[in-house]
Structures are given as structure tokens and as C-alpha cells.
Design a protein around this motif. Structure first.
Motif, PDB file in Angstrom:
ATOM      1  N   LEU A  41     -10.982   3.268   2.308  1.00 27.68           N
ATOM      2  CA  LEU A  41     -10.443   1.930   1.576  1.00 27.68           C
ATOM      3  C   LEU A  41      -9.912   1.062   2.571  1.00 27.68           C
ATOM      4  CD1 LEU A  41      -8.245   3.579  -1.229  1.00 27.68           C
ATOM      5  CD2 LEU A  41     -10.521   2.525  -1.439  1.00 27.68           C
ATOM      6  N   PRO A  42     -10.082  -0.290   2.386  1.00 24.79           N
ATOM      7  CA  PRO A  42      -9.356  -1.475   3.170  1.00 24.79           C
ATOM      8  C   PRO A  42      -7.938  -1.444   3.287  1.00 24.79           C
ATOM      9  CG  PRO A  42     -10.586  -2.406   1.295  1.00 24.79           C
ATOM     10  CD  PRO A  42     -10.708  -0.952   0.928  1.00 24.79           C
ATOM     11  N   ILE A  43      -7.495  -0.292   3.563  1.00 30.46           N
ATOM     12  CA  ILE A  43      -5.803  -0.448   3.451  1.00 30.46           C
ATOM     13  C   ILE A  43      -5.185  -0.018   4.741  1.00 30.46           C
ATOM     14  CG2 ILE A  43      -5.625   0.022   1.129  1.00 30.46           C
ATOM     15  CD1 ILE A  43      -4.871   2.900   1.670  1.00 30.46           C
ATOM     16  N   ARG A  89     -11.577   9.545   0.600  1.00 28.17           N
ATOM     17  CA  ARG A  89     -11.513   8.309  -0.058  1.00 28.17           C
ATOM     18  C   ARG A  89     -10.440   7.267   0.565  1.00 28.17           C
ATOM     19  NH1 ARG A  89     -13.770   7.906  -5.108  1.00 28.17           N
ATOM     20  NH2 ARG A  89     -14.980   6.676  -4.119  1.00 28.17           N
ATOM     21  N   LYS A 145      -1.829  -5.673  -9.983  1.00 29.52           N
ATOM     22  CA  LYS A 145      -1.757  -4.861 -11.132  1.00 29.52           C
ATOM     23  C   LYS A 145      -2.742  -4.987 -12.297  1.00 29.52           C
ATOM     24  CE  LYS A 145       0.302  -1.358 -13.936  1.00 29.52           C
ATOM     25  NZ  LYS A 145       0.387  -0.219 -13.195  1.00 29.52           N
ATOM     26  N   LEU A 175       4.327   9.517  -9.796  1.00 30.77           N
ATOM     27  CA  LEU A 175       3.635   9.873 -11.079  1.00 30.77           C
ATOM     28  C   LEU A 175       3.182  11.264 -11.301  1.00 30.77           C
ATOM     29  CD1 LEU A 175       2.544   7.785 -13.288  1.00 30.77           C
ATOM     30  CD2 LEU A 175       0.424   7.433 -11.942  1.00 30.77           C
ATOM     31  N   LEU A 176       2.635  11.797  -9.934  1.00 30.58           N
ATOM     32  CA  LEU A 176       2.227  13.191 -10.001  1.00 30.58           C
ATOM     33  C   LEU A 176       3.414  14.047 -10.502  1.00 30.58           C
ATOM     34  CD1 LEU A 176       0.402  13.528  -6.660  1.00 30.58           C
ATOM     35  CD2 LEU A 176      -0.702  13.587  -8.847  1.00 30.58           C
ATOM     36  N   GLU A 200      -5.432  -1.040  -7.381  1.00 28.62           N
ATOM     37  CA  GLU A 200      -4.388  -1.699  -6.537  1.00 28.62           C
ATOM     38  C   GLU A 200      -4.226  -1.559  -5.123  1.00 28.62           C
ATOM     39  OE1 GLU A 200      -0.269  -1.641  -8.333  1.00 28.62           O
ATOM     40  OE2 GLU A 200      -1.174   0.036  -9.500  1.00 28.62           O
ATOM     41  N   LEU A 201      -4.947  -0.380  -4.520  1.00 29.45           N
ATOM     42  CA  LEU A 201      -5.060  -0.302  -3.059  1.00 29.45           C
ATOM     43  C   LEU A 201      -6.202  -1.183  -2.672  1.00 29.45           C
ATOM     44  CD1 LEU A 201      -4.839   3.530  -2.729  1.00 29.45           C
ATOM     45  CD2 LEU A 201      -3.116   1.731  -1.794  1.00 29.45           C
ATOM     46  N   TYR A 202      -7.256  -1.742  -3.625  1.00 29.22           N
ATOM     47  CA  TYR A 202      -7.977  -2.515  -2.902  1.00 29.22           C
ATOM     48  C   TYR A 202      -7.419  -4.103  -3.213  1.00 29.22           C
ATOM     49  CZ  TYR A 202     -12.424   0.050  -2.630  1.00 29.22           C
ATOM     50  OH  TYR A 202     -13.192   1.063  -2.130  1.00 29.22           O
ATOM     51  N   HIS A 203      -5.995  -4.118  -3.452  1.00 30.29           N
ATOM     52  CA  HIS A 203      -5.442  -5.231  -3.613  1.00 30.29           C
ATOM     53  C   HIS A 203      -5.653  -6.136  -4.694  1.00 30.29           C
ATOM     54  CE1 HIS A 203      -5.106  -4.222   0.973  1.00 30.29           C
ATOM     55  NE2 HIS A 203      -3.998  -3.623   0.250  1.00 30.29           N
ATOM     56  N   ARG A 261       3.803  14.007 -14.163  1.00 33.78           N
ATOM     57  CA  ARG A 261       2.558  14.830 -14.860  1.00 33.78           C
ATOM     58  C   ARG A 261       2.550  16.270 -14.758  1.00 33.78           C
ATOM     59  NH1 ARG A 261      -0.671  10.508 -15.512  1.00 33.78           N
ATOM     60  NH2 ARG A 261       0.794   8.863 -16.561  1.00 33.78           N
ATOM     61  N   ASP A 297      -5.443   6.277 -14.468  1.00 32.52           N
ATOM     62  CA  ASP A 297      -4.349   6.256 -13.473  1.00 32.52           C
ATOM     63  C   ASP A 297      -4.989   6.182 -11.924  1.00 32.52           C
ATOM     64  OD1 ASP A 297      -2.147   6.782 -14.855  1.00 32.52           O
ATOM     65  OD2 ASP A 297      -2.048   8.616 -14.654  1.00 32.52           O
ATOM     66  N   ASP A 305       0.539  -1.084  -0.045  1.00 32.86           N
ATOM     67  CA  ASP A 305       0.113   0.030   0.221  1.00 32.86           C
ATOM     68  C   ASP A 305       0.947   1.229   0.114  1.00 32.86           C
ATOM     69  OD1 ASP A 305      -2.148  -1.454   0.271  1.00 32.86           O
ATOM     70  OD2 ASP A 305      -2.377  -1.490   2.180  1.00 32.86           O
ATOM     71  N   MET A 354      -4.887   3.131  -9.584  1.00 27.66           N
ATOM     72  CA  MET A 354      -4.237   3.137  -8.287  1.00 27.66           C
ATOM     73  C   MET A 354      -5.231   2.631  -7.378  1.00 27.66           C
ATOM     74  SD  MET A 354      -2.970   6.603  -6.216  1.00 27.66           S
ATOM     75  CE  MET A 354      -4.784   7.324  -6.263  1.00 27.66           C
ATOM     76  N   PHE A 355      -6.623   2.972  -7.294  1.00 32.28           N
ATOM     77  CA  PHE A 355      -7.529   2.591  -6.213  1.00 32.28           C
ATOM     78  C   PHE A 355      -7.541   1.105  -6.334  1.00 32.28           C
ATOM     79  CE2 PHE A 355      -8.991   6.920  -6.251  1.00 32.28           C
ATOM     80  CZ  PHE A 355      -8.416   7.269  -5.340  1.00 32.28           C
ATOM     81  N   ALA A 411     -14.613   4.912  -8.904  1.00 27.43           N
ATOM     82  CA  ALA A 411     -13.755   4.322  -8.117  1.00 27.43           C
ATOM     83  C   ALA A 411     -14.503   3.619  -6.757  1.00 27.43           C
ATOM     84  CB  ALA A 411     -13.051   5.654  -7.660  1.00 27.43           C
ATOM     85  N   SER A 412     -15.723   4.102  -6.608  1.00 28.96           N
ATOM     86  CA  SER A 412     -16.302   3.321  -5.349  1.00 28.96           C
ATOM     87  C   SER A 412     -16.950   2.115  -5.730  1.00 28.96           C
ATOM     88  CB  SER A 412     -17.394   4.198  -4.609  1.00 28.96           C
ATOM     89  OG  SER A 412     -18.237   4.360  -5.447  1.00 28.96           O
ATOM     90  N   ILE A 435       2.502   1.869  -3.297  1.00 23.97           N
ATOM     91  CA  ILE A 435       1.492   2.309  -4.177  1.00 23.97           C
ATOM     92  C   ILE A 435       1.279   3.760  -3.990  1.00 23.97           C
ATOM     93  CG2 ILE A 435      -1.011   2.274  -4.981  1.00 23.97           C
ATOM     94  CD1 ILE A 435      -0.969  -0.825  -4.092  1.00 23.97           C
ATOM     95  N   LEU A 456      -3.751  13.223 -12.041  1.00 27.55           N
ATOM     96  CA  LEU A 456      -3.640  12.205 -12.584  1.00 27.55           C
ATOM     97  C   LEU A 456      -4.683  11.723 -13.747  1.00 27.55           C
ATOM     98  CD1 LEU A 456      -2.630   9.656  -9.584  1.00 27.55           C
ATOM     99  CD2 LEU A 456      -1.081  10.830 -11.122  1.00 27.55           C
TER     100      LEU A 456
END
Lengths: 263, 327
Positions: free
Chosen positions: A94-96, A90, B110, A16-17, B104-107, A20, B97, A6, B101-102, B149-150, A9, B93
């Protein structure tokens, strides 16, 4: 291991930002390079250092430290921006791992510092900066600088999450960082300051960092480390202690603030 | 089965000065849509933030998909989707992107994150804009991406906090279409809104909240009935107003009222279209041509006015206070 993932990422997001919006990278390097040139050519001629190689040898560690000290502002305003846009909500929904966002952010800001320090080093070399110690010591000096930036980045997390507005964050970080970098031995000897300020300047972590870097870059003259106080005698050790103290205090505070930031 | 239960939630800001939630209870049946309707500052966002683990309640209890929100927030986060009133995506982004990214954060890993991102972009008609930074998106596109995203991991319960606030009418229509699609697919949804029409359009059930409390609950129809029956309305030329007032009053059995500016004569009626027919017949007999005529059911605006004694937009200053209180 998913927590590490996590964090990576989030750190990658920041890179990445940068790719850009390359302006961010360009301006974060232009400013310190500008400082190098201004100080080198405006003050360099009139400050008598007794230092072989001249003022620029003393100046470069000072500007390095000043630059990494401003990581505090970078982290703080970045987080304040994310907060304003609702991005933090957000991430928190998330489940992180709940600290992944802030850890990833501080790491990303340190990676930015690597680039900035490299560019400054090159600029310094061009205007006559020649560290006389070995490559190992110089490398250690840069690692020290990165660590200091990383520690201050955690202060930035707390500032960023506590402020109500990104502009406030900019101002607060500036008001904190600017005097700290000037009430130090970074640009001029502390011996010219009033007594009370000398005392402050000697214990200022910026001064100990600058003195530590000077030592690692092979300078004899500590530039203002005068009265034989503990920090001036042991700048490396004192700096390390400062960094540990900063992280021990601010990492838990910042993580806690992030977890309950809306309460 | 109840997918969401909130029981007697209390949230106090600013050391007791602002009671954002004052013993609020609600529940959402699995597979249905509940709209939480209320003016600015009523506590809508606060209740969503508590249910989505972003905020802790001072007292009360809540569960989402059978999981206790206070005790197991990290488990709750695995089964919910949240889309807030600000499109919470990274502006710099690209849409692609962001979703990767989200993902990946939800596992998802990639590879799967990329597949899922493309699916969602396509579904929300964002494929063309996928490689553009979000800051070039219109308001409606941002909201759609935020919604996407949700939905990365199909959530058991979806929370939409004012999904159309700040959108232009077209963006709002588009968003409604997207949400209606989701609802058809059987999602459990809790939606907050200050637009009465929106609740009417999208929700099975509505709870009306004001100053942190539920003041009414029911279907849109039930709420309208609670406020009163239909009104018969006729618009006529200036010259015919007096006679029309008389006719409408006679049919209604109540005194007819007049809105002079728009020459609208109206009165409550209980017999629906029969009353309408009777009025038209009498007007015709009197040689009066009605410019406009109709039976009007009370709007949710009327519902709100009847329930709270004030109109929905009246409380802007309080909102500001609460926003400050959140800091």
C-alpha cells in the motif's frame, strides 16, 4: 501528517480486533490477576518481608512489571500471525508510510496494557495493595510501566518478523521473558540467590523497573537491592536508561527488518 | 505502451544456493493480460513480489506504469493493486471493516472509504456477508474480498498471484468470471498461475517460466502450434483395436499409437477435419463403431512437457526449499 493518520488507522484496527474477539482481552487480564491471587495467597504467608502491609505491597510492582514484559510476546505473535496470513504483504504494497504498521501495532499493544494494568490494580487493591505515595507518584509509576511495555514491544516486533512460525514466536518470547522476570527482585529477595545470579538480577532491567515502581509507590524496602550497586541505588534512572537503550537499538532494527523482511 | 517491463531480473536466495530468478525478462502491453505460467518453485511469486516492491532484485531492472520499481517503490505502490495467493485480509474483521480500513489507508478519507467499500462489496456479491468476520467466508468469497481490496483505488496495473490456487472448481469458475469482467473493463493485468487451463482462459499472452527463466512466450494458440499439430483420437471396442490402428495409421501417414487402458487409438494429423472425416468413413466401411472420436489440440500441459521435458507438478520438494529460503 498522513503518516500519523496511517498509524492511527492501524492502531484502531487493533482495538477493533479486541472488540471483535473480547476473549483476548479477557484472557490477557485473567492471567495476571491469577498471578496476583496465587502469589498473594501461596507465598504471601511464608515470605517474611518486614514490610508494613505485607508481601502484597512488594508483589504488585513485580507482577505489574512481569505483565508489561509479556507485551514482547503479544506484539511478536500478533505480527507473526499477520505475516502468516499474508497481511503484511498487503500492507507493504500500500502507498502508506512503511513503518506505520509496526508503529501502529506497538501503540495498540500499549493501549491494551492500560486496560490490563487497570484491572490488575483493582484486583491488587481488593487483596490489600495500598500504595502509600501520592496519586501523582502512583500515576508516574504506571506511566513508567507503560513505557517499559512499549520499549519491549519493539523487541517483539523484531522477534515476530524474524521467526518462521507463530508457535516459535510464543516459545522464544516465553524463554526470553520468563527467566528475566524470575531472575529478578520481582517475587523474592535476590539475596537468596547464588552470587553470580545476584549480580545478574541486580542489573536486570526487570529488577530496576520493579525497584523503581516500588519507590514510586512509596516503599522503603527495595527487596533485594543489596550490594549498593548503581542500579539498586538508582533504579528510576537506570530503568529510564534501559528503556532508551532498548528503543534506540530496536526501533531502527525492527523498522529495517519490516522494510526488507522478505530479502 | 508497455505497462510492465522486467529486464533481466535475478534473485538469489540462501547465499547463492537457490537462483529463484535467473535473468527473467517480460513485459505487459497496456490494457492486456499476461499470464506467467509455471510449476511450483519456478519463480512466479518472486517476480510478482519484485514488481510490487515487496522484494528487491539482486540485479536487473523493472518498471510499472513507467515508474522505476527499484528507484521509486513508493510511487509504484500508488498505481498497483496486488492480490496474493493467500487472501491477505484480516480474518477476524468483517469484510466491510477490511475494505474500509484499506480504503482509509489509501487516504480516501472515512466517508469515501465507506462508499467505496459498499460499492465493491456489491460488485463482488459480498453485500450479504459484509458484516460477517472473514473467517466465516468460503475460500472463493475470501479471494473475492481480497481482490476487492486490491481494487479500492482503480489500479493502473493489477497483479494477481495464483488467484485460484486452493479453490474448489466452483470457486475457481466464479473467480474466473470476476477476472474476465475486470479484463473486459480494460485493466492491465499480470496473472501468475500453475493451472494451464487458467492461462488459456484468461490471458492474451502467456510466458512460460521454469527455474527462474522464461522458456517460451506467445499466445496460447502460438504455444500450442510450437509444440505440434493436432492429434486424431478414436476409442473403440477391444475387438476392433487392431483394425483401427491400421486405419488411423493409414490416414495419418504416421504409426498410430494405442493407450490400452482406455482403448484409445491416436496419431498426429496435419489435415484436421478432413482426416477425421476420412477415418470415420474407413471405420464405417470396416463395420467398426467408434465409441468416441475427436481431434485434439495439444493442451498447455503438453506444451509444458514439450518445453521443459518434465510435467508441471514434479517439483514439490524444490518449492519447500524455496519457501524456507525466503525466511
Amino acid at each position: 501528517m498522513s503518516a500519523v493518520n496511517d498509524v492511527l488507522i492501524i492502531t484502531r484496527r487493533q482495538l477493533l480486533l479486541l472488540s471483535r474477539v473480547p476473549e483476548v482481552l479477557i484472557f490477557s487480564t485473567i492471567q495476571p490477576v491469577m498471578f496476583v491471587l496465587l502469589f498473594r495467597y501461596v507465598f504471601g504467608g511464608s515470605i517474611e518481608t518486614g514490610q508494613p502491609g505485607g508481601y502484597v505491597q512488594l508483589l504488585m510492582p513485580g507482577i505489574f512489571v512481569q505483565t508489561v514484559a509479556f507485551t514482547l510476546a503479544g506484539t511478536a505473535s500478533g505480527l507473526a500471525e499477520d505475516m502468516k496470513k499474508g497481511l503484511i504483504d498487503r500492507f507493504r504494497s500500500l502507498p502508506i508510510s512503511q513503518s506505520a504498521l509496526v508503529i501502529g501495532r506497538t501503540l495498540g499493544d500499549s493501549l491494551l496494557n492500560i486496560v490490563v494494568l487497570a484491572v490488575m490494580g483493582i484486583a491488587g487493591y481488593i487483596v490489600g495493595w495500598r500504595p502509600s505515595s501520592g496519586i501523582g507518584s502512583v500515576a508516574l509509576g504506571f506511566i513508567f510501566l507503560l513505557f517499559f511495555g512499549y520499549a519491549l514491544s519493539w523487541v517483539g516486533v523484531l522477534v515476530g518478523l524474524s521467526a518462521s512460525d507463530a508457535r516459535v514466536v510464543q516459545n522464544v518470547s516465553f524463554i526470553v521473558t520468563f527467566p528475566l522476570t524470575f531472575l529478578s527482585n520481582a517475587f523474592a529477595p535476590t539475596t537468596g540467590m547464588p552470587r553470580a545470579l545476584q549480580y545478574f538480577a541486580e542489573w536486570n532491567p526487570v529488577s530496576t523497573m520493579v525497584a523503581a515502581c516500588r519507590e514510586l509507590f512509596g516503599l522503603e524496602n527495595q527487596f533485594g537491592a543489596t550490594a549498593g550497586s548503581f542500579p539498586s541505588e538508582n533504579p528510576l534512572l537506570t530503568s529510564l536508561i534501559y528503556m532508551v537503550i532498548i528503543m534506540v537499538i530496536f526501533i531502527p532494527l525492527s523498522v529495517r527488518k519490516y522494510r526488507n523482511y522478505a530479502d | 505502451m508497455k505497462s510492465v517491463i522486467a529486464d533481466n531480473l535475478v534473485k538469489i536466495y540462501d547465499k547463492g544456493k537457490v537462483r529463484a530468478l535467473d535473468g527473467l525478462s517480460l513485459d505487459v502491453e497496456e490494457g492486456t493480460v499476461l499470464s506467467v505460467l509455471g510449476p511450483n518453485g519456478a519463480g512466479k511469486t518472486t517476480v510478482v513480489r519484485i514488481l510490487t516492491t515487496l522484494l528487491r532484485a539482486d540485479s536487473g531492472s523493472a518498471s510499472v506504469a513507467g515508474i522505476d520499481v527499484m528507484k521509486n517503490p513508493e510511487k509504484v505502490r500508488e498505481v498497483i493493486g496486488l492480490s496474493g495467493q493467500y487472501a491477505a485480509v484480516d480474518e477476524i474483521l468483517t469484510g466491510y471493516d477490511n475494505l474500509v480500513m484499506f480504503g482509509e489507508l489509501y487516504h480516501l478519507g472515512k466517508k469515501n472509504a465507506v462508499v467505496r467499500a459498499n460499492e465493491l462489496l456489491e460488485r463482488f456479491q459480498l453485500t450479504e456477508a459484509a458484516k460477517r468476520p472473514i473467517k466465516t467466508y468460503s475460500g472463493g468469497m475470501r479471494r473475492r474480498l481480497d481482490l476487492a481490496a486490491s481494487l479500492i483505488v482503480k489500479p493502473k496495473v493489477l497483479f494477481l498471484d495464483e488467484p485460484t490456487t486452493g479453490l474448489d472448481p466452483r470457486g475457481r469458475q466464479e473467480m474466473w468470471g470476476v477476472i474476465q469482467e475486470l479484463v473486459k473493463g480494460g485493466v492491465t493485468l499480470l496473472l501468475t498461475t500453475q493451472y494451464l487451463e487458467e492461462a488459456d482462459q484468461l490471458a492474451d499472452d502467456i510466458v512460460v517460466i521454469d527455474t527462474g527463466k522464461v522458456i517460451a512466450r506467445g499466445t496460447s494458440d502460438a504455444l500450442k502450434k510450437q509444440v505440434g499439430g493436432e492429434r486424431l483420437e478414436v476409442v473403440v471396442e477391444q475387438a476392433h483395436i487392431a483394425k483401427t490402428l491400421e486405419i488411423v495409421g493409414a490416414v495419418s501417414g504416421n504409426k498410430a499409437s494405442l493407450d490400452e487402458g482406455i482403448r484409445l487409438v491416436s496419431a498426429p494429423v496435419s489435415t484436421g477435419s478432413a482426416a477425421l472425416f476420412e477415418v470415420l468413413k474407413s471405420l464405417d466401411a470396416a463395420g467398426i463403431h467408434a465409441l468416441d472420436v475427436g481431434l485434439k489440440r495439444p493442451s498447455l500441459d503438453d506444451v509444458f512437457l514439450a518445453l521443459t521435458g518434465h510435467v508441471a507438478e514434479e517439483k514439490k520438494s524444490e518449492v519447500e526449499e524455496k519457501k524456507k529460503g525466503r525466511k
